[in-house]
Design an enzyme around this catalytic site. Structure first.
Site, short mmCIF file in Angstrom:
data_model
loop_
_atom_site.label_atom_id
_atom_site.label_comp_id
_atom_site.label_asym_id
_atom_site.label_seq_id
_atom_site.Cartn_x
_atom_site.Cartn_y
_atom_site.Cartn_z
N GLU A 97 33.20 48.86 53.13
CA GLU A 97 33.63 48.56 54.50
C GLU A 97 35.16 48.47 54.58
OE1 GLU A 97 31.27 45.34 56.21
OE2 GLU A 97 29.47 46.58 56.12
N GLU B 79 23.80 49.86 53.06
CA GLU B 79 23.41 48.54 53.57
C GLU B 79 22.61 48.75 54.84
OE1 GLU B 79 26.44 45.49 53.91
OE2 GLU B 79 27.42 46.20 52.08
O1 AHR Z 1 25.26 42.24 53.36
C1 AHR Z 1 26.15 41.29 53.85
C2 AHR Z 1 27.49 41.89 54.21
O2 AHR Z 1 27.36 42.75 55.28
C3 AHR Z 1 28.16 42.73 53.15
O3 AHR Z 1 28.86 41.98 52.22
C4 AHR Z 1 29.11 43.57 53.95
O4 AHR Z 1 29.37 44.80 53.34
C5 AHR Z 1 28.40 43.71 55.28
O5 AHR Z 1 29.24 43.47 56.33
#
Ligand code: AHR
Length: 516
Positions: free
Chosen positions: A177, A308
């Site tokens: 991110e 994710e």
């Molecule tokens: O999964 C939780 C968080 O969500 C992670 O650390 C981040 O990459 C995302 O914003």
């Protein structure tokens, strides 16, 4: 009440792309009780463990054939310095986990512990390096430490820490991110850094890295395009430069506003449908990122990785808001099942996906009790288990003829039936989700091109969408056998299956005739 029968036509003899098992990948961050208490209890724990790693968690994850595990973050990855997590545990430096709960991290779970965990799981390691607050040299030396045999400074350091042979580490994330917690960068700035870091992430010996550039949030197609443009151009004869091999993106199912995402177990039917609109949107996003990539990479050399995904609710009452601990109901399971259908449909570009996160955080497979240590398998876990047959199978295109099975939700159309299919040798597996909260849906699978000689089905369901598993009631949502009926179809075999309200069903068939 039952809806009109839906027809699903599938040509069993027309193969699509391979559904990579890595679409069923996982994510374990130093966040809340995912690592500490989830995977790691330490060698002195009364919870049965091997070298500090919980064996009940390992056993449960082996049963769903966990193919890869992403670590150490997430946002944590861009503050993590790997040298703090090697050597004698009592001598490891501490740090503050500023992203997650502001707690002190003692680094007792580090590189060797993670690789030992992957070995126990039989999963490929996916290590996410630190771009935000690290250096090119730091990341490059981590790769050398992990993967280089023979003589080298980092191989010698690894040996001094008790590991002679290098590990095989196929997957490598170049930051996380970068548009946010990974450095608040502009896409253009990160695109240059990704090229630079990737250059020094070397293949040592026969360990070939699959380098994954940190990608977009949700529908930020401009981010994806910027990364693609930095390694390719429209109409380039040779396609993208071989600098990194994939680009990621993240997408969470959050129906409410960020400040009040909704409760994991107390929700209305309207909340449920709003959730499903968000969940099904994943297909639009995969399609969007893939379309941008197609322009710069028509031969699909660069993979798309959704590293994710999952539901994100308000934390459970009384728990640390920074620990992201949430319950998991049948609703979460249906979010998972429709995601997998989208993954299967786009397996030509989407090569990997990682649920966030495996234990005790967000849409977890496993919840553990902090006091008793009891382990609970969530409804989402069961979807992963029911879908093991799709791993590395050949995707089949599905044609759904169900004109009535939809509803309007806040001005958006929600298709209520989700289906995907795959085949391998003399078998095929069909996944069917009925999102209707109240009505059963009879489905006829119209199977063409091969002869069906056997069939069976399994169902994941419960009386209510809010049903969830607890230590006191671990099987409130669980998998059972389900009935199917053979019916005549003009062009092939027919299987009729009833999908009760809010249910997930898999149908397995045995085939005769030549495999595609
Ligand atoms: O999964 C939780 C968080 O969500 C992670 O650390 C981040 O990459 C995302 O914003």
């Amino acid at each position: 009440m039952s809806a009109a029968a839906a027809r699903v036509v599938i040509d069993l003899d027309i193969p699509g792309p391979t559904i990579s098992r890595h679409l069923y990948g996982h994510f374990a961050e130093h966040l809340g009780r995912c690592i500490y208490g989830g995977f790691w209890v330490g060698e002195d724990s009364p919870v049965p463990n091997q070298g500090g790693i919980r064996l009940d968690v390992v056993e449960a994850l082996r049963d769903i054939a966990i193919p890869n595990l992403r670590w150490p973050g997430g946002c944590f990855a861009d503050e993590y310095h790997w040298r703090d997590g090697i050597g004698p545990r009592e001598e490891r430096p501490r740090m503050v986990n500023t992203n997650w709960g502001d707690v002190v991290e003692d680094n007792s779970f580090g590189t060797h512990e993670f690789l030992a965990l992957c070995e126990l799981l039989g999963a490929d390691p996916y290590v996410n390096g630190n771009v935000g607050s690290g250096t090119v040299r730091e990341m490059s030396e981590w790769v050398e430490y992990l993967t280089r045999g023979g003589e080298s400074p980092m191989a010698a350091l690894r040996r001094a820490n008790g590991r002679d042979e290098p590990w095989r580490v196929p997957f490598w994330g170049i930051g996380n991110e970068a548009w946010g917690c990974g450095g608040n960068m502009r896409a253009e700035a990160y695109a240059d850094l990704a090229r630079q870091y990737a250059t020094y992430l070397r293949d040592h010996g026969d360990n070939t890295l699959y380098r994954i550039a940190a990608g977009a949030a949700d529908d930020d197609y401009r981010w994806t395009e910027t990364l693609m443009k930095s390694i390719s151009c429209i109409g380039c004869g040779d396609g993208p430069k071989d600098i990194y091999q994939a680009i990621s993106f993240h997408y969470y199912t959050i129906p409410g506003p960020w400040e009040d995402k909704g409760d994991a177990t107390r929700f209305s039917t309207d909340d449920y449908y709003a959730t499903m609109v968000k969940a099904r949107r994943v297909e639009e996003l995969i399609r969007g990122h893939a379309a941008v990539m197609d322009v710069y990479d028509p031969a699909k050399k660069i993979g798309l990785v959704l590293d994710e995904w999952g539901t994100w609710w308000n934390v459970e009452a009384g728990t640390n808001p920074g620990f992201l601990y949430q319950q998991n109901t049948l609703r979460d399971a249906l979010v998972a099942s429709v995601h997998f259908d989208a993954f299967h449909a786009h397996a030509d570009r989407l090569v990997m996906a990682n649920i966030a996160q495996t234990v005790n955080v967000l849409q977890a497979m496993i919840l553990t009790d902090p006091e008793s240590g009891a382990l609970v398998l969530t409804p989402s876990y069961h979807v992963f288990r029911m879908n093991v047959g799709h791993h590395d199978a050949t995707a089949l295109r599905v044609h759904v003829d169900a004109p009535e099975l939809h509803r309007e939700v806040d001005g958006r159309r929600l298709e209520l039936l989700s289906v995907s299919a795959s085949t391998r040798g003399d078998s095929a597996l069909f996944s069917l989700t009925n999102l209707d909260a109240d009505r059963s849906v009879p489905v006829v699978l119209d199977l063409r091109g091969r002869t069906v000689v056997g069939q069976s089905a399994r169902i994941l369901n419960a009386d209510s969408l809010q049903a969830h598993n607890t230590a006191a009631d671990p099987d409130a949502v669980t998998v059972r056998d389900h009935d199917v009926e053979v019916v005549d179809q003009p062009y092939g075999a027919g299987i009729r299956v009833e999908l009760p309200p809010h249910s997930y069903v898999t149908v397995s068939v045995t085939l005769a005739g030549s495999a595609p």
